[in-house]
Design an enzyme around this catalytic site. Structure first.
Site, PDB file in Angstrom:
ATOM      1  CG  ASP A  69      34.340  19.156 117.758  1.00  0.00           C
ATOM      2  OD1 ASP A  69      34.612  19.704 118.489  1.00  0.00           O
ATOM      3  OD2 ASP A  69      35.157  19.254 117.297  1.00  0.00           O
ATOM      4  CE1 TYR A  80      37.076  20.514 111.339  1.00  0.00           C
ATOM      5  CE2 TYR A  80      35.654  18.858 112.944  1.00  0.00           C
ATOM      6  CZ  TYR A  80      36.557  19.674 112.511  1.00  0.00           C
ATOM      7  OH  TYR A  80      37.067  20.537 113.602  1.00  0.00           O
ATOM      8  CE  LYS A  92      34.319  23.038 116.335  1.00  0.00           C
ATOM      9  NZ  LYS A  92      35.139  21.387 115.549  1.00  0.00           N
ATOM     10  CG  HIS A 100      35.182  26.035 112.142  1.00  0.00           C
ATOM     11  ND1 HIS A 100      34.567  25.195 111.714  1.00  0.00           N
ATOM     12  CD2 HIS A 100      36.457  25.737 113.037  1.00  0.00           C
ATOM     13  CE1 HIS A 100      35.621  24.468 111.270  1.00  0.00           C
ATOM     14  NE2 HIS A 100      36.696  24.371 113.087  1.00  0.00           N
ATOM     15  CG  LEU A 138      46.643  14.485 121.789  1.00  0.00           C
ATOM     16  CD1 LEU A 138      47.142  12.888 121.000  1.00  0.00           C
ATOM     17  CD2 LEU A 138      47.992  13.861 122.786  1.00  0.00           C
ATOM     18  CB  ILE A 167      38.535  17.411 121.339  1.00  0.00           C
ATOM     19  CG1 ILE A 167      38.170  19.002 121.130  1.00  0.00           C
ATOM     20  CG2 ILE A 167      36.789  17.529 121.883  1.00  0.00           C
ATOM     21  CD1 ILE A 167      38.203  19.528 120.251  1.00  0.00           C
ATOM     22  CE  LYS A 218      41.924  11.482 112.884  1.00  0.00           C
ATOM     23  NZ  LYS A 218      42.961  10.502 112.306  1.00  0.00           N
ATOM     24  CB  SER A 219      42.603   8.540 117.676  1.00  0.00           C
ATOM     25  OG  SER A 219      43.804   7.385 117.260  1.00  0.00           O
ATOM     26  NE  ARG A 243      47.463   5.990 116.606  1.00  0.00           N
ATOM     27  CZ  ARG A 243      47.596   4.864 115.933  1.00  0.00           C
ATOM     28  NH1 ARG A 243      48.606   4.335 117.060  1.00  0.00           N
ATOM     29  NH2 ARG A 243      47.237   4.997 114.875  1.00  0.00           N
ATOM     30  CG  ASN A 279      43.919   9.396 122.888  1.00  0.00           C
ATOM     31  OD1 ASN A 279      45.042   9.022 123.371  1.00  0.00           O
ATOM     32  ND2 ASN A 279      43.587  10.034 121.619  1.00  0.00           N
TER      33      ASN A 279
HETATM   34  P1  A2P Z   1      45.510   8.180 114.282  1.00  0.00           P
HETATM   35  O1  A2P Z   1      44.590   9.313 114.121  1.00  0.00           O
HETATM   36  O2  A2P Z   1      46.421   7.539 113.220  1.00  0.00           O
HETATM   37  O3  A2P Z   1      45.082   7.940 115.928  1.00  0.00           O
HETATM   38  P2  A2P Z   1      45.490  16.196 117.638  1.00  0.00           P
HETATM   39  O4  A2P Z   1      44.178  15.842 118.296  1.00  0.00           O
HETATM   40  O5  A2P Z   1      46.269  16.477 118.871  1.00  0.00           O
HETATM   41  O6  A2P Z   1      45.474  16.834 116.505  1.00  0.00           O
HETATM   42  O7  A2P Z   1      46.024  14.576 116.827  1.00  0.00           O
HETATM   43  C1  A2P Z   1      45.420  13.535 116.307  1.00  0.00           C
HETATM   44  C2  A2P Z   1      47.271  13.213 115.355  1.00  0.00           C
HETATM   45  O8  A2P Z   1      47.096  12.232 117.033  1.00  0.00           O
HETATM   46  C3  A2P Z   1      46.813  12.006 114.356  1.00  0.00           C
HETATM   47  O9  A2P Z   1      47.385  11.817 113.932  1.00  0.00           O
HETATM   48  C4  A2P Z   1      46.621  10.492 114.969  1.00  0.00           C
HETATM   49  O10 A2P Z   1      46.872   9.289 114.799  1.00  0.00           O
HETATM   50  C5  A2P Z   1      47.491  11.015 115.890  1.00  0.00           C
HETATM   51  N1  A2P Z   1      47.097  10.337 117.440  1.00  0.00           N
HETATM   52  C6  A2P Z   1      45.841  11.029 117.865  1.00  0.00           C
HETATM   53  N2  A2P Z   1      46.274   9.890 119.358  1.00  0.00           N
HETATM   54  C7  A2P Z   1      47.216   9.112 120.202  1.00  0.00           C
HETATM   55  C8  A2P Z   1      47.724   8.905 120.579  1.00  0.00           C
HETATM   56  N3  A2P Z   1      47.949   8.441 121.286  1.00  0.00           N
HETATM   57  N4  A2P Z   1      49.392   8.424 120.596  1.00  0.00           N
HETATM   58  C9  A2P Z   1      50.374   9.014 119.208  1.00  0.00           C
HETATM   59  N5  A2P Z   1      49.715   9.290 117.938  1.00  0.00           N
HETATM   60  C10 A2P Z   1      47.838   9.343 118.713  1.00  0.00           C
END
Ligand code: A2P
Length: 276
Positions: A46, A51, A76, A109, A191, A229, A231-232, A237, A241
């Site tokens: 996504d 962005y 988007k 968007h 998250l 979706i 983000k990491s 992580r 996920n």
């Molecule tokens: P990072 O990129 O360092 O993993 P959301 O998708 O709800 O917006 O959340 C994104 C945030 O959550 C990012 O700061 C990401 O940091 C962090 N994040 C993503 N996966 C995990 C995970 N499994 N555990 C803890 N933090 C996570």
């Protein structure tokens, strides 16, 4: 390699039930994250024109070596390009930046009701679909009256509404309205930008399953039938996920997680938010 199941869309296509969010990655971060994600089994990526990382996402797709037809790319339409002619051009530009033959899912968007162009933009999305620039069309951050307006004027229903959704803000009424309409709910910030994850109920359920709090939140999304979706940019992580398809939360656990809702929106309000 984790195999992600698919969900059917109203228009007869399907999309993976979980994907990778790419905000706020820059081009270089997106290239690395997208190619790593595809290598571990992610198939939904996504992004958004706003962005500023579509080119990086496209390079990641090219670098991964995964057959194009296995990948589902969403982007988007940014606010600055709302309007009929503008959106037609924007769709072509996004496709070019991504370097793909077709955009699998193209979303408006934000509705930007104060600008008053989302209906014209929607007509352009329909045309982009007819021209084969995009395969499926939907919206993001729309309210039911805004979606009803699109449908009343064009007869074409968005296949997806991508909305803010996480345990602190679980939007039960909007989700059930989507379900009645056959619209798939996609969840951004699934998250809650991690702000939800320390809640004791999530930690307890995580301990009971030997899983992380993020996995519990994502499994809750999957069982709600929405498409999260997360983000990491961190490979460990990212893998964590994705790894939520081999365990199940009980009805009681789902109810406990549903009970965490406190209406705590973190992002913009669809009726007011400005994004250009
Ligand atoms: P990072 O990129 O360092 O993993 P959301 O998708 O709800 O917006 O959340 C994104 C945030 O959550 C990012 O700061 C990401 O940091 C962090 N994040 C993503 N996966 C995990 C995970 N499994 N555990 C803890 N933090 C996570």
């Amino acid at each position: 390699m984790i195999d992600v199941p698919a969900v059917m869309l109203l228009d007869g296509t399907s999309m993976p039930r979980l994907g990778l969010g790419t905000w706020p990655m820059d081009d270089a971060q997106a290239t690395r994250a997208v190619s790593e994600a595809l290598g571990m089994g992610y198939r939904l990526i996504d992004t958004a024109a706003a962005y500023g990382n579509e080119a990086g996402v496209g390079e990641g797709i090219a670098a991964a070596g995964v057959p194009r037809e296995e990948i589902f790319v969403t982007t988007k339409l940014r606010g600055a390009q709302q309007g009929y002619a503008e959106a037609l051009a924007a769709g072509e530009e996004s496709r070019k930046r991504l370097g793909v033959d077709v955009i699998d899912l193209y979303l408006i968007h934000w509705p930007l009701p104060q600008v008053g162009r989302y209906l014209d933009s929607w007509r352009a999305m329909i045309e982009l679909r007819e021209r084969g620039v995009v395969r499926s069309i939907g919206v993001s951050n729309f309210t039911p009256p805004q979606i009803e307006h699109l449908v009343a004027e064009t007869g074409v229903r968005p296949v997806v509404n991508q909305i803010e959704l996480h345990p602190d803000f679980s939007q039960p009424e909007l989700r059930s309205w989507h379900a009645e309409q056959g619209i798939v709910t996609e969840a951004w910030s699934p998250l809650g930008r991690t702000r939800n994850l320390g809640r004791p109920e999530i930690e307890e359920i995580a301990a009971a399953h030997g899983r992380s709090p993020a996995q519990i939140a994502l499994r809750w999304h999957v069982q709600l039938d929405d498409v999260p979706i997360p983000k990491s940019a961190n490979p460990e992580r990212m893998r964590e996920n994705l790894d939520v398809f081999d365990f199940e939360l009980s009805e009681e656990e789902m109810a406990r997680l549903d009970g965490l809702d406190r209406g705590a929106r973190q992002g913009g309000d669809p009726d007011r938010h400005e994004e250009f």
